[in-house]
Design a protein around this motif. Structure first.
Motif, PDB file in Angstrom:
ATOM      1  N   ILE A   1      -4.667   2.452   2.104  1.00  0.00           N
ATOM      2  CA  ILE A   1      -3.842   3.621   2.308  1.00  0.00           C
ATOM      3  C   ILE A   1      -3.658   4.633   1.224  1.00  0.00           C
ATOM      4  O   ILE A   1      -3.811   5.901   1.308  1.00  0.00           O
ATOM      5  CB  ILE A   1      -2.567   3.322   3.416  1.00  0.00           C
ATOM      6  CG1 ILE A   1      -3.270   2.530   4.228  1.00  0.00           C
ATOM      7  CG2 ILE A   1      -1.980   4.506   3.619  1.00  0.00           C
ATOM      8  CD1 ILE A   1      -2.030   2.008   5.150  1.00  0.00           C
ATOM      9  N   TYR A   2      -3.266   4.027   0.137  1.00  0.00           N
ATOM     10  CA  TYR A   2      -3.105   4.826  -1.113  1.00  0.00           C
ATOM     11  C   TYR A   2      -3.279   4.334  -2.243  1.00  0.00           C
ATOM     12  O   TYR A   2      -3.192   3.066  -2.341  1.00  0.00           O
ATOM     13  CB  TYR A   2      -1.615   5.275  -1.011  1.00  0.00           C
ATOM     14  CG  TYR A   2      -0.951   6.243  -2.119  1.00  0.00           C
ATOM     15  CD1 TYR A   2      -1.126   7.302  -2.363  1.00  0.00           C
ATOM     16  CD2 TYR A   2      -0.293   5.348  -2.919  1.00  0.00           C
ATOM     17  CE1 TYR A   2      -0.922   7.984  -3.224  1.00  0.00           C
ATOM     18  CE2 TYR A   2       0.106   5.993  -4.128  1.00  0.00           C
ATOM     19  CZ  TYR A   2       0.054   7.444  -4.570  1.00  0.00           C
ATOM     20  OH  TYR A   2       0.457   8.178  -5.402  1.00  0.00           O
ATOM     21  N   LYS A   3      -3.559   4.869  -3.147  1.00  0.00           N
ATOM     22  CA  LYS A   3      -3.986   4.450  -4.768  1.00  0.00           C
ATOM     23  C   LYS A   3      -3.625   5.751  -5.613  1.00  0.00           C
ATOM     24  O   LYS A   3      -4.242   6.733  -5.398  1.00  0.00           O
ATOM     25  CB  LYS A   3      -5.412   4.129  -4.907  1.00  0.00           C
ATOM     26  CG  LYS A   3      -5.344   3.494  -6.399  1.00  0.00           C
ATOM     27  CD  LYS A   3      -6.834   3.025  -6.604  1.00  0.00           C
ATOM     28  CE  LYS A   3      -6.987   2.455  -8.261  1.00  0.00           C
ATOM     29  NZ  LYS A   3      -8.455   1.895  -8.324  1.00  0.00           N
ATOM     30  N   GLY A   4      -2.559   5.673  -6.400  1.00  0.00           N
ATOM     31  CA  GLY A   4      -1.945   6.649  -7.271  1.00  0.00           C
ATOM     32  C   GLY A   4      -1.015   6.166  -7.865  1.00  0.00           C
ATOM     33  O   GLY A   4      -0.600   4.886  -7.929  1.00  0.00           O
ATOM     34  N   ILE A   5       0.019   7.122  -8.526  1.00  0.00           N
ATOM     35  CA  ILE A   5       1.229   6.700  -9.276  1.00  0.00           C
ATOM     36  C   ILE A   5       2.217   6.638  -8.314  1.00  0.00           C
ATOM     37  O   ILE A   5       2.486   7.126  -7.183  1.00  0.00           O
ATOM     38  CB  ILE A   5       1.570   8.076 -10.173  1.00  0.00           C
ATOM     39  CG1 ILE A   5       1.758   9.326  -9.559  1.00  0.00           C
ATOM     40  CG2 ILE A   5       0.441   8.030 -11.294  1.00  0.00           C
ATOM     41  CD1 ILE A   5       2.393  10.311 -10.586  1.00  0.00           C
ATOM     42  N   ALA A   6       3.306   5.829  -8.741  1.00  0.00           N
ATOM     43  CA  ALA A   6       4.341   5.130  -8.061  1.00  0.00           C
ATOM     44  C   ALA A   6       5.216   6.443  -7.490  1.00  0.00           C
ATOM     45  O   ALA A   6       6.052   6.298  -6.524  1.00  0.00           O
ATOM     46  CB  ALA A   6       5.106   4.124  -8.781  1.00  0.00           C
ATOM     47  N   GLY A   7       5.275   7.453  -8.469  1.00  0.00           N
ATOM     48  CA  GLY A   7       6.113   8.582  -8.109  1.00  0.00           C
ATOM     49  C   GLY A   7       5.580   9.558  -7.136  1.00  0.00           C
ATOM     50  O   GLY A   7       6.400  10.501  -6.544  1.00  0.00           O
ATOM     51  N   ASP A   8       4.364   9.514  -6.361  1.00  0.00           N
ATOM     52  CA  ASP A   8       3.995  10.272  -5.525  1.00  0.00           C
ATOM     53  C   ASP A   8       3.394   9.394  -4.166  1.00  0.00           C
ATOM     54  O   ASP A   8       2.744   9.949  -3.403  1.00  0.00           O
ATOM     55  CB  ASP A   8       2.771  11.112  -5.957  1.00  0.00           C
ATOM     56  CG  ASP A   8       2.919  11.917  -6.923  1.00  0.00           C
ATOM     57  OD1 ASP A   8       4.287  12.481  -6.856  1.00  0.00           O
ATOM     58  OD2 ASP A   8       2.261  12.285  -8.030  1.00  0.00           O
ATOM     59  N   ILE A   9       4.176   8.187  -3.929  1.00  0.00           N
ATOM     60  CA  ILE A   9       3.813   7.518  -2.644  1.00  0.00           C
ATOM     61  C   ILE A   9       4.042   8.517  -1.542  1.00  0.00           C
ATOM     62  O   ILE A   9       5.389   8.793  -1.330  1.00  0.00           O
ATOM     63  CB  ILE A   9       4.506   6.202  -2.657  1.00  0.00           C
ATOM     64  CG1 ILE A   9       4.229   5.605  -3.789  1.00  0.00           C
ATOM     65  CG2 ILE A   9       4.235   5.405  -1.262  1.00  0.00           C
ATOM     66  CD1 ILE A   9       4.981   4.290  -3.930  1.00  0.00           C
ATOM     67  N   PRO A  10       2.874   8.740  -0.349  1.00  0.00           N
ATOM     68  CA  PRO A  10       3.444   9.545   0.575  1.00  0.00           C
ATOM     69  C   PRO A  10       4.099   8.748   1.827  1.00  0.00           C
ATOM     70  O   PRO A  10       4.452   7.660   1.604  1.00  0.00           O
ATOM     71  CB  PRO A  10       1.889   9.894   1.272  1.00  0.00           C
ATOM     72  CG  PRO A  10       1.336   8.486   0.671  1.00  0.00           C
ATOM     73  CD  PRO A  10       1.620   7.896  -0.468  1.00  0.00           C
ATOM     74  N   TYR A  11       4.359   9.439   2.915  1.00  0.00           N
ATOM     75  CA  TYR A  11       5.039   9.055   4.042  1.00  0.00           C
ATOM     76  C   TYR A  11       4.257   8.299   4.699  1.00  0.00           C
ATOM     77  O   TYR A  11       3.014   8.343   4.878  1.00  0.00           O
ATOM     78  CB  TYR A  11       5.607  10.204   4.876  1.00  0.00           C
ATOM     79  CG  TYR A  11       6.043   9.755   6.119  1.00  0.00           C
ATOM     80  CD1 TYR A  11       7.309   9.190   6.509  1.00  0.00           C
ATOM     81  CD2 TYR A  11       5.106   9.853   7.544  1.00  0.00           C
ATOM     82  CE1 TYR A  11       7.682   8.692   7.585  1.00  0.00           C
ATOM     83  CE2 TYR A  11       5.753   9.337   8.505  1.00  0.00           C
ATOM     84  CZ  TYR A  11       7.204   8.667   8.889  1.00  0.00           C
ATOM     85  OH  TYR A  11       7.459   8.406   9.958  1.00  0.00           O
ATOM     86  N   LEU A  12       4.786   6.823   5.045  1.00  0.00           N
ATOM     87  CA  LEU A  12       3.920   5.848   5.495  1.00  0.00           C
ATOM     88  C   LEU A  12       3.962   5.713   7.020  1.00  0.00           C
ATOM     89  O   LEU A  12       3.113   5.289   7.832  1.00  0.00           O
ATOM     90  CB  LEU A  12       4.050   4.617   4.919  1.00  0.00           C
ATOM     91  CG  LEU A  12       3.590   4.453   3.462  1.00  0.00           C
ATOM     92  CD1 LEU A  12       4.026   3.127   2.770  1.00  0.00           C
ATOM     93  CD2 LEU A  12       2.093   4.709   3.293  1.00  0.00           C
TER      94      LEU A  12
END
Length: 374
Positions: free
Chosen positions: A345-356
């Protein structure tokens, strides 16, 4: 034999005591640093204050006839490794302070009082067992006055401190005054958390639900604890109760603990550093800011099931805007989130996790994998 009869005899190595001896007076062998072994008479009843303080004793066989061990009788015995306290002794006071080699202590079932500094700075002691008969582990109302304002009192345990390798304080289930939960010392009703063993290396700790008071200095000497979870039932945090190692405090209570017991000085003067992050329930932020004058993060605490690596500090939250937040990692740490069936669903930096949204997710950070239920 008079008190302090052989005190300071630094070359004294061997002593033979008569079997008729009933009492060893105060300070009789104090500072006899080369006295490494002694046979005590089997009818001995009293050992005076500081009688063997600062001696070279490696072990001591206390007779079953013994009734009293005086103040600091074996204090500063740096070579003492083990000791068995007979059932006939009911009080210990400053008895083993600074016995840096002490590894094993067996306390007799007749013990009633564990007094001040009994186990102070016993740096190699890993476990203490509290017998059923103990009615008092020395505590004292602790008060601090800052200017004209009063910030106490709240009791602190003074019998155990400075034991940097202590892992567990185990209490007999038959004790009517004290109890333990996984080696952490509580009162019998488990309402007061009295002492957290300072030798533990866990980076997080959840204070059990039902606890309403954390005693002064309860966590003060702990070095490795990074985050602590405070239950909704908590009302009082004692003076300097929390350690300076903390980076995050998670509180489930809508109402902050009473300011009379937990002020800025209680938190930050030699205890919690000013950089700690406070996480509080949604809607409680203004109350905490007003009570403590500190910035807080309002959030909903999520349930986290650690699949592996349960000693790593990973905490997940929902921020007010609906995004997922994780503490215990840097904001630029790469994080992967998958649905339960393995879809990324997501791969990126911990500071930009989207709404799940609500659901069950797998979160991967390096070699760490967690199940997260929102």
């Amino acid at each position: 034999v008079n008190a302090y009869a052989f005190a300071g005899c630094s070359n004294l190595e061997r002593v033979i005591l008569p079997e008729s001896l009933k009492e060893i007076p105060d300070g009789m062998f104090e500072d006899c640093e080369n006295l490494k072994h002694i046979n005590l008479p089997q009818e001995l009843q009293n050992i005076g204050s500081v009688a063997f303080s600062c001696t070279g004793l490696k072990e001591i066989n206390l007779p079953k006839s013994l009734k009293m061990i005086g103040y600091g009788a074996f204090s500063y015995c740096n070579n003492l490794v083990s000791v068995i306290v007979p059932d006939s002794v009911n009080t210990l006071y400053n008895t083993f302070i600074s016995c840096g080699s002490l590894q094993t202590v067996v306390l007799g079932e007749g013990l009633k009082t564990i007094g001040r500094s009994t186990f102070g700075y016993c740096t190699r002691l890993s476990e203490i067992y509290i017998p059923a008969g103990v009615t008092k582990i020395d505590q004292k109302p602790y008060a601090a006055t800052i200017g004209y304002e009063y910030w106490g009192p709240c009791e602190k345990v003074r019998a155990i401190y400075g034991c940097r390798n202590l892992q567990r304080v185990v209490v007999s289930p038959d004790n009517k005054y004290y109890s333990d939960i996984d080696g952490v010392l509580f009162d019998k009703g488990k309402n007061d958390l009295l002492y957290y063993p300072e030798g533990r290396t866990s980076v997080k700790y959840d204070v059990p639900e039902g606890v309403d008071t954390i005693a002064s200095y309860a966590f003060y000497y702990v070095k490795d604890l990074k985050s602590i979870h405070l239950p909704a039932t908590l009302k009082i945090i004692g003076y300097r109760a929390l350690p300076g190692s903390l980076t995050a405090i998670m509180s489930q209570s809508m109402n902050p603990p009473e300011r009379n017991y937990l002020g800025i000085y209680s938190l930050y003067e030699g205890a919690v550093s000013s950089g700690v992050e406070w996480y509080v329930p949604l809607g409680a932020g203004d109350r905490y800011k007003m009570a403590y004058g500190i910035d807080v993060i309002e959030t909903s605490l999520l349930n986290v099931d650690m699949v592996d690596g349960d000693e790593k500090e990973l905490r997940f939250y929902v921020l007010p805007d609906g995004r997922l937040s994780v503490s215990g990692v840097l904001v630029d740490t790469i994080i992967e989130i998958y649905s339960i069936n393995g879809r990324q669903i997501y791969k990126g930096i911990a500071g930009d996790i989207p709404y799940l949204g609500q659901g069950l997710y797998l979160v991967k950070i390096g070699d760490e994998t967690c199940k997260v239920i929102i």
